[in-house]
Write a protein that holds these residues in place. Sequence first.
Motif, mmCIF file in Angstrom:
data_model
loop_
_atom_site.group_PDB
_atom_site.id
_atom_site.type_symbol
_atom_site.label_atom_id
_atom_site.label_comp_id
_atom_site.label_asym_id
_atom_site.label_seq_id
_atom_site.Cartn_x
_atom_site.Cartn_y
_atom_site.Cartn_z
ATOM 1 N N TYR A 24 -13.960 -54.015 -9.836
ATOM 2 C CA TYR A 24 -15.128 -53.858 -10.687
ATOM 3 C C TYR A 24 -15.557 -55.200 -11.269
ATOM 4 N N ASP A 25 -16.784 -55.540 -11.081
ATOM 5 C CA ASP A 25 -17.428 -56.705 -11.696
ATOM 6 C C ASP A 25 -16.578 -57.972 -11.612
ATOM 7 N N GLY A 26 -16.147 -58.296 -10.409
ATOM 8 C CA GLY A 26 -15.386 -59.527 -10.187
ATOM 9 C C GLY A 26 -13.904 -59.409 -10.443
ATOM 10 N N SER A 27 -13.443 -58.258 -10.902
ATOM 11 C CA SER A 27 -12.021 -58.048 -11.170
ATOM 12 C C SER A 27 -11.464 -56.996 -10.229
ATOM 13 N N SER A 28 -10.190 -57.104 -9.943
ATOM 14 C CA SER A 28 -9.499 -56.032 -9.232
ATOM 15 C C SER A 28 -8.139 -55.849 -9.881
ATOM 16 N N VAL A 29 -7.805 -54.572 -10.131
ATOM 17 C CA VAL A 29 -6.568 -54.237 -10.821
ATOM 18 C C VAL A 29 -5.918 -53.063 -10.108
ATOM 19 N N SER A 30 -4.619 -53.189 -9.883
ATOM 20 C CA SER A 30 -3.830 -52.108 -9.291
ATOM 21 C C SER A 30 -2.887 -51.574 -10.368
ATOM 22 N N VAL A 31 -2.830 -50.248 -10.517
ATOM 23 C CA VAL A 31 -1.956 -49.623 -11.507
ATOM 24 C C VAL A 31 -1.068 -48.597 -10.830
ATOM 25 N N ALA A 32 0.233 -48.689 -11.106
ATOM 26 C CA ALA A 32 1.208 -47.710 -10.634
ATOM 27 C C ALA A 32 1.730 -46.943 -11.840
ATOM 28 N N CYS A 33 1.868 -45.636 -11.697
ATOM 29 C CA CYS A 33 2.355 -44.768 -12.773
ATOM 30 C C CYS A 33 3.706 -44.207 -12.361
ATOM 31 N N ARG A 34 4.683 -44.362 -13.243
ATOM 32 C CA ARG A 34 6.013 -43.791 -13.026
ATOM 33 C C ARG A 34 6.360 -42.933 -14.230
ATOM 34 N N LEU A 35 7.064 -41.844 -14.000
ATOM 35 C CA LEU A 35 7.423 -40.910 -15.060
ATOM 36 C C LEU A 35 8.931 -40.874 -15.227
ATOM 37 N N GLU A 36 9.359 -40.815 -16.466
ATOM 38 C CA GLU A 36 10.774 -40.649 -16.767
ATOM 39 C C GLU A 36 10.948 -39.342 -17.524
ATOM 40 N N ALA A 37 12.170 -38.859 -17.582
ATOM 41 C CA ALA A 37 12.470 -37.584 -18.225
ATOM 42 C C ALA A 37 11.941 -37.530 -19.652
ATOM 43 N N ALA A 38 11.677 -36.312 -20.100
ATOM 44 C CA ALA A 38 11.136 -36.080 -21.438
ATOM 45 C C ALA A 38 12.035 -36.671 -22.514
ATOM 46 N N ARG A 39 11.396 -37.109 -23.569
ATOM 47 C CA ARG A 39 12.117 -37.617 -24.725
ATOM 48 C C ARG A 39 11.819 -36.706 -25.905
ATOM 49 N N ARG A 40 12.656 -36.742 -26.895
ATOM 50 C CA ARG A 40 12.479 -35.849 -28.046
ATOM 51 C C ARG A 40 11.137 -36.038 -28.731
ATOM 52 N N ASP A 41 10.653 -37.263 -28.781
ATOM 53 C CA ASP A 41 9.406 -37.518 -29.496
ATOM 54 C C ASP A 41 8.163 -37.165 -28.696
ATOM 55 N N GLY A 42 8.320 -36.586 -27.538
ATOM 56 C CA GLY A 42 7.175 -36.144 -26.742
ATOM 57 C C GLY A 42 6.632 -37.231 -25.845
ATOM 58 N N LEU A 43 5.349 -37.172 -25.600
ATOM 59 C CA LEU A 43 4.685 -38.067 -24.663
ATOM 60 C C LEU A 43 4.612 -39.488 -25.193
ATOM 61 N N THR A 44 4.986 -40.424 -24.347
ATOM 62 C CA THR A 44 4.894 -41.838 -24.683
ATOM 63 C C THR A 44 4.285 -42.561 -23.488
ATOM 64 N N ILE A 45 3.376 -43.485 -23.767
ATOM 65 C CA ILE A 45 2.811 -44.319 -22.701
ATOM 66 C C ILE A 45 3.183 -45.766 -22.982
ATOM 67 N N ASP A 46 3.721 -46.413 -21.969
ATOM 68 C CA ASP A 46 4.006 -47.837 -22.048
ATOM 69 C C ASP A 46 3.267 -48.492 -20.890
ATOM 70 N N CYS A 47 2.511 -49.525 -21.177
ATOM 71 C CA CYS A 47 1.749 -50.198 -20.124
ATOM 72 C C CYS A 47 2.078 -51.680 -20.127
ATOM 73 N N GLU A 48 2.440 -52.164 -18.969
ATOM 74 C CA GLU A 48 2.733 -53.580 -18.768
ATOM 75 C C GLU A 48 1.616 -54.158 -17.906
ATOM 76 N N VAL A 49 1.054 -55.281 -18.332
ATOM 77 C CA VAL A 49 -0.018 -55.936 -17.578
ATOM 78 C C VAL A 49 0.459 -57.304 -17.150
ATOM 79 N N GLU A 50 0.290 -57.604 -15.895
ATOM 80 C CA GLU A 50 0.622 -58.942 -15.402
ATOM 81 C C GLU A 50 -0.437 -59.382 -14.407
ATOM 82 N N ALA A 51 -0.497 -60.678 -14.198
ATOM 83 C CA ALA A 51 -1.454 -61.237 -13.252
ATOM 84 C C ALA A 51 -0.734 -61.623 -11.972
#
Length: 178
Positions: A24-51
């Motif tokens: 998009y607009d001169g940029s290209s980004v690839s994202v992979a999603c991996r899931l780990e077992a449930a945790r007591r605190d519910g849904l958590t999202i962690d995102c790591e960005v690298e070039a």
Amino acid sequence: MAGEALRIDLGTVADAAGSATVFYDGSSVSVACRLEAARRDGLTIDCEVEAASFDAPQINGDDVARALKSCLAPGGPKAFIKLRAVILNSGRGELAAACMAASLALCDADIPLRGLCGGGCVELGEGALALVATAEGVVASRVDGAGDTAAALDEALGAAAEARGRMRAALVERLSSG
């Protein structure tokens, strides 16, 4: 505008629960999603960005995770979601491309969302206005430069809505061909 500047590829990382690459607009980004077992605190999202190149990305994982949290359906899965975004090519559409690719990767992994994050990026004087929006409104933005922000905001919101439509169409095509 989303038009010809937007290209979507789904399922681009073989060993991920879901993945997408957005151009998009001169940029290209690839994202992979991996899931780990449930945790007591519910849904958590962690995102790591690298070039992929030597340039540092103009965004960080917290920007993307914050935008995505507003898109998640209430009562979604109790899981730890790990997103890895790789900026393949930097440009002014980096934030929009990363959020769109992450949103699509979550859909590809069957994570329920209230809506997709669409991106819009428009010229603003000497710089640009980049935003990420759902149907309910803007969830992330970045402004570089100065100019008529009201007109740019309207144009960027229109581009984000168009992008969400194209993203839905790509998901429907993937479901019908799979």
